[in-house]
Design a protein around this motif. Structure first.
Motif, mmCIF file in Angstrom:
data_model
loop_
_atom_site.group_PDB
_atom_site.id
_atom_site.type_symbol
_atom_site.label_atom_id
_atom_site.label_comp_id
_atom_site.label_asym_id
_atom_site.label_seq_id
_atom_site.Cartn_x
_atom_site.Cartn_y
_atom_site.Cartn_z
ATOM 1 N N PHE A 66 0.865 -1.179 0.000
ATOM 2 C CA PHE A 66 0.000 0.000 0.000
ATOM 3 C C PHE A 66 0.903 1.231 0.000
ATOM 4 O O PHE A 66 1.419 1.650 1.028
ATOM 5 C CB PHE A 66 -0.961 -0.042 1.192
ATOM 6 C CG PHE A 66 -2.027 -1.068 1.008
ATOM 7 C CD1 PHE A 66 -3.295 -0.701 0.594
ATOM 8 C CD2 PHE A 66 -1.747 -2.411 1.155
ATOM 9 C CE1 PHE A 66 -4.272 -1.653 0.354
ATOM 10 C CE2 PHE A 66 -2.709 -3.384 0.920
ATOM 11 C CZ PHE A 66 -3.975 -3.005 0.516
ATOM 12 N N THR A 67 1.079 1.785 -1.178
ATOM 13 C CA THR A 67 2.042 2.866 -1.369
ATOM 14 C C THR A 67 1.585 4.173 -0.731
ATOM 15 O O THR A 67 0.386 4.376 -0.475
ATOM 16 C CB THR A 67 2.264 3.127 -2.868
ATOM 17 O OG1 THR A 67 1.016 3.570 -3.440
ATOM 18 C CG2 THR A 67 2.769 1.881 -3.579
ATOM 19 N N ARG A 68 2.544 5.036 -0.500
ATOM 20 C CA ARG A 68 2.248 6.387 -0.007
ATOM 21 C C ARG A 68 1.222 7.050 -0.931
ATOM 22 O O ARG A 68 0.269 7.669 -0.482
ATOM 23 C CB ARG A 68 3.514 7.250 0.003
ATOM 24 C CG ARG A 68 4.575 6.830 0.950
ATOM 25 C CD ARG A 68 5.872 7.628 0.749
ATOM 26 N NE ARG A 68 5.749 8.980 1.267
ATOM 27 C CZ ARG A 68 5.896 10.080 0.536
ATOM 28 N NH1 ARG A 68 6.206 10.015 -0.739
ATOM 29 N NH2 ARG A 68 5.765 11.274 1.083
ATOM 30 N N GLU A 69 1.452 6.909 -2.235
ATOM 31 C CA GLU A 69 0.572 7.545 -3.216
ATOM 32 C C GLU A 69 -0.868 7.060 -3.056
ATOM 33 O O GLU A 69 -1.803 7.866 -3.038
ATOM 34 C CB GLU A 69 1.078 7.277 -4.642
ATOM 35 C CG GLU A 69 2.383 7.964 -4.989
ATOM 36 C CD GLU A 69 3.638 7.315 -4.381
ATOM 37 O OE1 GLU A 69 4.683 7.974 -4.366
ATOM 38 O OE2 GLU A 69 3.573 6.154 -3.903
ATOM 39 N N ARG A 70 -1.031 5.758 -2.951
ATOM 40 C CA ARG A 70 -2.382 5.195 -2.812
ATOM 41 C C ARG A 70 -3.044 5.684 -1.525
ATOM 42 O O ARG A 70 -4.210 6.083 -1.524
ATOM 43 C CB ARG A 70 -2.319 3.671 -2.815
ATOM 44 C CG ARG A 70 -3.685 3.020 -2.644
ATOM 45 C CD ARG A 70 -3.594 1.517 -2.694
ATOM 46 N NE ARG A 70 -4.901 0.894 -2.507
ATOM 47 C CZ ARG A 70 -5.103 -0.409 -2.553
ATOM 48 N NH1 ARG A 70 -4.095 -1.244 -2.795
ATOM 49 N NH2 ARG A 70 -6.311 -0.902 -2.366
ATOM 50 N N LEU A 71 -2.297 5.640 -0.423
ATOM 51 C CA LEU A 71 -2.878 6.013 0.865
ATOM 52 C C LEU A 71 -3.184 7.510 0.940
ATOM 53 O O LEU A 71 -4.252 7.905 1.416
ATOM 54 C CB LEU A 71 -1.958 5.574 2.004
ATOM 55 C CG LEU A 71 -1.803 4.054 2.139
ATOM 56 C CD1 LEU A 71 -0.727 3.711 3.159
ATOM 57 C CD2 LEU A 71 -3.128 3.390 2.487
ATOM 58 N N VAL A 75 -6.947 9.380 1.248
ATOM 59 C CA VAL A 75 -7.291 10.385 2.253
ATOM 60 C C VAL A 75 -7.733 11.682 1.577
ATOM 61 O O VAL A 75 -8.401 12.514 2.178
ATOM 62 C CB VAL A 75 -6.090 10.644 3.199
ATOM 63 C CG1 VAL A 75 -6.367 11.770 4.164
ATOM 64 C CG2 VAL A 75 -5.762 9.392 3.981
ATOM 65 N N GLY A 76 -7.372 11.845 0.307
ATOM 66 C CA GLY A 76 -7.738 13.052 -0.425
ATOM 67 C C GLY A 76 -6.702 14.145 -0.310
ATOM 68 O O GLY A 76 -7.018 15.324 -0.465
ATOM 69 N N ARG A 77 -5.463 13.764 -0.053
ATOM 70 C CA ARG A 77 -4.386 14.741 0.086
ATOM 71 C C ARG A 77 -3.310 14.494 -0.962
ATOM 72 O O ARG A 77 -3.132 13.377 -1.433
ATOM 73 C CB ARG A 77 -3.728 14.631 1.462
ATOM 74 C CG ARG A 77 -4.652 14.976 2.589
ATOM 75 C CD ARG A 77 -3.903 14.935 3.903
ATOM 76 N NE ARG A 77 -4.859 14.955 5.000
ATOM 77 C CZ ARG A 77 -4.690 14.309 6.134
ATOM 78 N NH1 ARG A 77 -3.594 13.613 6.354
ATOM 79 N NH2 ARG A 77 -5.600 14.362 7.072
ATOM 80 N N ASP A 78 -2.589 15.558 -1.286
ATOM 81 C CA ASP A 78 -1.436 15.422 -2.166
ATOM 82 C C ASP A 78 -0.327 14.696 -1.419
ATOM 83 O O ASP A 78 -0.179 14.839 -0.205
ATOM 84 C CB ASP A 78 -0.927 16.795 -2.612
ATOM 85 C CG ASP A 78 -1.917 17.527 -3.500
ATOM 86 O OD1 ASP A 78 -2.727 16.853 -4.173
ATOM 87 O OD2 ASP A 78 -1.893 18.766 -3.518
ATOM 88 N N VAL A 79 0.456 13.935 -2.150
ATOM 89 C CA VAL A 79 1.576 13.207 -1.554
ATOM 90 C C VAL A 79 2.710 14.190 -1.289
ATOM 91 O O VAL A 79 3.129 14.901 -2.202
ATOM 92 C CB VAL A 79 2.075 12.086 -2.492
ATOM 93 C CG1 VAL A 79 3.236 11.331 -1.875
ATOM 94 C CG2 VAL A 79 0.945 11.145 -2.851
ATOM 95 N N PRO A 80 3.199 14.256 -0.045
ATOM 96 C CA PRO A 80 4.333 15.139 0.228
ATOM 97 C C PRO A 80 5.542 14.722 -0.606
ATOM 98 O O PRO A 80 5.775 13.538 -0.845
ATOM 99 C CB PRO A 80 4.617 14.929 1.723
ATOM 100 C CG PRO A 80 3.356 14.374 2.276
ATOM 101 C CD PRO A 80 2.737 13.581 1.165
#
Length: 122
Positions: A66-71, A75-80
């Motif tokens: 479960f990648t950072r991008e997917r998670l 959540v509806g946020r941009d990936v840092p």
């Protein structure tokens, strides 16, 4: 927005359910793995709250399917963006060259941007 051409977006509760199924773990297992309470995980499962950035990062690290991008997307946020050790060092060096007033201004600006990213979809 869901159309015939685009599938529905997975929300965080759905991503968490898929994670639990994939790894055969419980809310308590997840909580222990990422250092939060079982109650916190329960609030995510029941869509009462969304996890903080640190929890999302910890989930991605503990459950690599479960990648950072997917998670973050769930959540509806941009990936840092990534921040390497070299980048941290360069930024700290630049920051240390600012006056106290300039440092305070930059910190306020960065906090405002970070808060906007956190609350973007809350």
């Amino acid at each position: 927005m869901e159309t015939e051409d685009t599938p529905p977006v997975e929300d965080f509760a759905q991503a968490l359910a898929a994670l639990k199924d994939e790894y055969q773990v419980s809310d308590s297992d997840i909580a222990r793995a990422i250092g939060v309470s079982s109650a916190a995980v329960g609030t995510w499962v029941h869509r009462k709250r969304k996890p903080r950035r640190e929890a999302i990062e910890a989930l991605a690290a503990a459950y690599p399917k479960f990648t950072r991008e997917r998670l973050f997307e769930a959540v509806g946020r941009d990936v840092p963006g990534p921040l390497s050790a070299d980048a941290k060092e360069r930024l700290l060096e630049l920051f240390s060259e600012l006056t106290a007033e300039q440092q305070e201004m930059k910190e306020l600006e960065m906090r405002a941007i970070a808060e906007r990213n956190r609350s973007k979809s809350s």
